[in-house]
Design a protein around this motif. Structure first.
Motif, short mmCIF file in Angstrom:
data_model
loop_
_atom_site.label_atom_id
_atom_site.label_comp_id
_atom_site.label_asym_id
_atom_site.label_seq_id
_atom_site.Cartn_x
_atom_site.Cartn_y
_atom_site.Cartn_z
N ASP A 113 0.81 -1.23 0.00
CA ASP A 113 0.00 0.00 0.00
C ASP A 113 0.84 1.27 0.00
OD1 ASP A 113 -2.33 -1.51 0.09
OD2 ASP A 113 -2.09 -1.79 2.26
N MET A 114 2.12 1.12 -0.23
CA MET A 114 3.02 2.28 -0.15
C MET A 114 2.83 3.23 -1.34
SD MET A 114 7.10 1.96 -0.06
CE MET A 114 8.15 3.40 -0.10
N ASP A 115 2.71 4.50 -1.05
CA ASP A 115 2.61 5.51 -2.11
C ASP A 115 3.04 6.85 -1.52
OD1 ASP A 115 1.99 7.17 -4.18
OD2 ASP A 115 -0.19 6.93 -4.03
N LEU A 116 4.33 7.09 -1.48
CA LEU A 116 4.80 8.32 -0.86
C LEU A 116 5.75 9.08 -1.77
CD1 LEU A 116 7.92 7.91 0.33
CD2 LEU A 116 6.73 6.60 2.06
N VAL A 117 5.95 10.33 -1.44
CA VAL A 117 6.86 11.18 -2.22
C VAL A 117 7.85 11.81 -1.26
CG1 VAL A 117 7.02 13.17 -3.76
CG2 VAL A 117 4.98 11.75 -3.80
N LYS A 168 -1.18 14.91 3.34
CA LYS A 168 -0.35 15.18 4.52
C LYS A 168 1.09 15.46 4.12
CE LYS A 168 0.81 11.72 7.37
NZ LYS A 168 0.69 10.67 8.40
N VAL A 169 1.72 16.40 4.83
CA VAL A 169 3.16 16.62 4.65
C VAL A 169 3.84 16.37 6.00
CG1 VAL A 169 4.99 18.22 3.99
CG2 VAL A 169 2.79 18.34 2.82
N THR A 170 4.83 15.49 5.98
CA THR A 170 5.60 15.16 7.19
C THR A 170 7.00 15.75 7.05
OG1 THR A 170 4.40 13.08 7.32
CG2 THR A 170 6.41 13.24 8.62
N GLU A 195 0.09 28.08 6.71
CA GLU A 195 -0.50 28.69 5.52
C GLU A 195 -1.30 27.67 4.70
OE1 GLU A 195 2.39 30.83 3.17
OE2 GLU A 195 3.54 31.33 4.98
N TYR A 196 -1.22 26.38 5.09
CA TYR A 196 -1.92 25.33 4.33
C TYR A 196 -2.81 24.53 5.29
CZ TYR A 196 1.55 26.43 0.76
OH TYR A 196 2.34 27.08 -0.16
N PRO A 197 -3.85 25.17 5.85
CA PRO A 197 -4.65 24.47 6.87
C PRO A 197 -5.37 23.23 6.32
CG PRO A 197 -5.67 26.56 6.23
CD PRO A 197 -4.32 26.52 5.58
N GLU A 198 -5.55 23.18 5.00
CA GLU A 198 -6.28 22.04 4.42
C GLU A 198 -5.39 20.80 4.33
OE1 GLU A 198 -5.02 24.59 2.92
OE2 GLU A 198 -4.32 24.10 0.89
N ILE A 199 -4.08 20.97 4.53
CA ILE A 199 -3.16 19.83 4.45
C ILE A 199 -2.66 19.49 5.85
CG2 ILE A 199 -0.96 19.00 3.50
CD1 ILE A 199 -1.50 20.97 1.14
N GLU A 200 -2.79 18.22 6.21
CA GLU A 200 -2.32 17.78 7.53
C GLU A 200 -0.80 17.91 7.59
OE1 GLU A 200 -2.43 13.60 9.90
OE2 GLU A 200 -3.83 13.80 8.21
N ASN A 201 -0.26 18.22 8.77
CA ASN A 201 1.20 18.28 8.88
C ASN A 201 1.66 17.63 10.17
OD1 ASN A 201 2.01 20.43 11.05
ND2 ASN A 201 0.24 21.28 9.96
N GLU A 202 2.88 17.11 10.15
CA GLU A 202 3.45 16.49 11.35
C GLU A 202 4.96 16.49 11.24
OE1 GLU A 202 2.05 12.42 11.38
OE2 GLU A 202 3.35 11.89 9.71
N VAL A 222 3.57 12.83 1.79
CA VAL A 222 4.72 13.61 1.31
C VAL A 222 5.65 13.78 2.52
CG1 VAL A 222 5.49 15.86 0.45
CG2 VAL A 222 3.38 14.83 -0.44
N ILE A 223 6.94 13.53 2.33
CA ILE A 223 7.90 13.74 3.43
C ILE A 223 8.97 14.71 2.95
CG2 ILE A 223 9.28 12.65 5.23
CD1 ILE A 223 8.24 9.95 4.46
N VAL A 224 9.18 15.78 3.72
CA VAL A 224 10.19 16.78 3.34
C VAL A 224 11.32 16.74 4.36
CG1 VAL A 224 9.01 18.70 4.56
CG2 VAL A 224 10.53 19.21 2.67
N MET A 225 12.57 16.84 3.89
CA MET A 225 13.69 16.75 4.82
C MET A 225 14.97 17.36 4.25
SD MET A 225 14.15 12.65 4.75
CE MET A 225 12.69 12.04 3.93
N PRO A 226 15.91 17.66 5.16
CA PRO A 226 17.19 18.20 4.71
C PRO A 226 17.95 17.20 3.84
CG PRO A 226 16.89 18.63 7.06
CD PRO A 226 15.80 17.69 6.64
N ASN A 227 18.95 17.71 3.15
CA ASN A 227 19.66 17.01 2.07
C ASN A 227 20.15 15.60 2.41
OD1 ASN A 227 21.02 16.64 -0.31
ND2 ASN A 227 22.04 18.61 -0.30
#
Ligand code: NAD
Length: 480
Positions: A113-117, A168-170, A195-202, A222-227
């Motif tokens: 079931d994995m589907d991430l960016v 969601k953005v993690t 600024e993006y209340p419609e998107i869950e964040n953690e 979606v996962i955002v992180m340093p280099n």
């Protein structure tokens, strides 16, 4: 639709074969592009150009702004610079985007079931590559994180989520340890998330976040992180989704963008019509979305999903039972072309509505903060072991109210009142501050350095200690 001119480099090893396959598929799907080819990689390196790319090729890349690049071989041995890292930095490609999606049951994975960016910051962090050796025993690498860098990548992650209907953005950081650098990344994440209340964040601390991602990747979107974290985790994510051979990536800047497969040039497989072109094809699909041709991107992706679903697989995916036909690079491309216009039955078909590239607002520099110089860390190369002795050597260089307040070794406080058990190297951080908590001056630091030099104390570098708007902006010693 007018044709968009793009730069193409066929690269080394399996590069030319997978590029030909990729281009044949997207052209058959109706991509409105005109190709300008450049030579980069092994041949250029071995001709004596340590950058692997000629100046005229840079001109082409900068003029066309969109670059589809096959993998290249970096020759073994010193002196050769990685063209990937150079390209990302020269062109300001701040965002590296790597979607990792399972294709179960057609491609074996433990995570159906994995589907991430993964959205990885691409220019800063330890990849600034600023390293020094200043004592016999210690080397250092400077970790640079900037506010504009954080704002751009975090905003990109939220805009990406918005555009692609992600929920969601993690954020992953290690800000419990690196309170300044990773702390800034986390802080900016919290600011922009509002600024993006419609998107869950953690936010997750990277170590436990990485463990969770490897075990339960379906918990993330979606996962955002340093280099550095992004470099490591994006390969893991691609691999556990099925194979690194299936993943593509985009490198996005304000002006230019580069699209590629995440794997290398696999020289052992070169010239045998064996390699899987899927990774580069995924890069090309991202490119089509980026240049505003989402209907072509959608057509290609659905045909590719249908082909994978039919069990038409190159050697790296082929398995008795799930696969129906073992094919080479060319035949795989032909099968995808034959499926253009079709959709997968079991895998979820894609629908790309907005294909335009994500345009961020220009970074607006903030009002400078009130900046007070509160002290200085003098780093000393000293071969002794007893910090009391070093303190006794340093006491005589104190000037006026500027006093030695602390010594640390590899970050841990060893004076005053250290532990005998603490292992010490020859690299000592000696902190000087005004004993009344008042500001010091640059002249105070110059005096300290002059006195240290007079007494043959080997100061290898200094770091100024500042407060910004009254807040300490430097780390304490561990144990302080
Ligand atoms: P690699 O990714 O090229 O290959 C590792 C193995 O993975 C191969 O031996 C092959 O078995 C398999 N593989 C990779 N891509 C495949 C595909 N499309 N289809 C089928 N099988 C595939 O990694 P490597 O062997 O460590 O590196 C080889 C060269 O590639 C090195 O010179 C390295 O510097 C370079 N490289 C380039 C890039 C790039 O240009 N973006 C990225 C990584 C490595």
């Amino acid at each position: 639709m007018s044709k968009k001119k793009i730069t193409v480099a066929k690269g080394d090893g399996i590069g030319p074969e997978i590029m030909d396959a990729t281009l044949s598929i997207i052209m058959a799907a109706g991509a409105q592009i005109e190709i300008e080819e450049i030579e980069v990689g092994e041949k250029v390196y071995l001709s004596g150009n340590t950058a692997g790319i000629a100046k005229e090729s840079w001109d082409v890349i900068r003029r066309n702004k969109v670059f589809l690049k096959a993998p290249i071989t970096t020759p073994q041995g010193g002196g050769y610079k990685s063209l990937n890292v150079t390209t990302r930095k020269f062109l300001g490609l701040y965002a590296n985007v790597r979607p990792c999606m399972s294709l179960s049951p057609f491609v074996k994975t433990k995570h159906p079931d994995m589907d991430l960016v993964i959205i990885r910051e691409n220019e800063e962090d330890l990849y600034a590559g600023i390293e020094h050796q200043q004592t016999d025993e210690v080397v250092q690498c400077l970790k640079l994180i900037s506010r504009p860098g954080c704002e751009k990548i975090v905003r990109y992650a939220f805009e990406y989520a918005k555009q692609y209907g992600r929920k969601k953005v993690t954020c992953f950081t290690k800000d419990n340890i690196m309170k300044q650098t990773d702390g800034l990344f986390h802080q900016v994440f919290d600011e922009i998330a509002k600024e993006y209340p419609e998107i869950e964040n953690e936010h997750w601390i990277i170590d436990i976040g990485a463990a969770k991602m490897s075990d339960t990747p379906e918990a993330f979107d979606v996962i955002v992180m340093p280099n550095l974290y992004g470099d490591v985790l994006s390969d893991i994510a691609a691999q556990i989704a099925g194979s690194v051979g299936l993943a593509g990536s985009s490198n996005i800047g304000e002006e230019c963008a580069m699209f590629e497969a995440i794997h290398g040039s696999a020289p052992r497989r070169a010239g045998q019509n064996m390699a899987n072109p899927s990774g580069l094809l995924q890069g090309a699909i991202m490119m089509l979305n980026h240049i505003g041709q989402p209907e072509v991107a959608e057509k290609v992706q659905n045909a590719w999903l249908k082909t994978i679903e039919e069990g038409i697989h190159t050697y790296d995916l082929y398995k008795e039972g799930t696969s129906t036909k073992l094919v080479g690079t060319k035949e795989f491309a032909e099968a995808v072309i034959a499926n253009l216009g079709g959709k997968p039955n079991q895998l979820k078909p894609v629908s790309y509505k907005v294909g335009d590239s994500i345009k961020l607002p220009k970074y607006v520099r903030r009002q400078p903060a009130k900046k007070d110089l509160k002290g200085a860390d003098l780093f000393v190369h000293w071969g002794g072991t007893n910090p009391d002795e070093l303190a006794a050597m340093l006491k005589p260089i104190e000037s006026g109210d500027v006093k030695l307040t602390m010594i640390t070794n590899r970050g841990i406080k060893v004076w005053p009142e250290g532990f005998e058990e603490t292992f010490c190297t020859d690299h000592w951080r000696c902190r000087f501050k005004n004993k009344n908590g008042e500001n010091i001056s640059k002249q105070d630091i110059i005096r300290l350095l002059g006195e240290a030099d007079n007494k043959n104390i080997d100061v290898v570098k200094t770091e100024n200690l500042y407060q910004f708007d009254g807040k300490d902006a430097y780390s304490l010693g561990q144990g302080q």
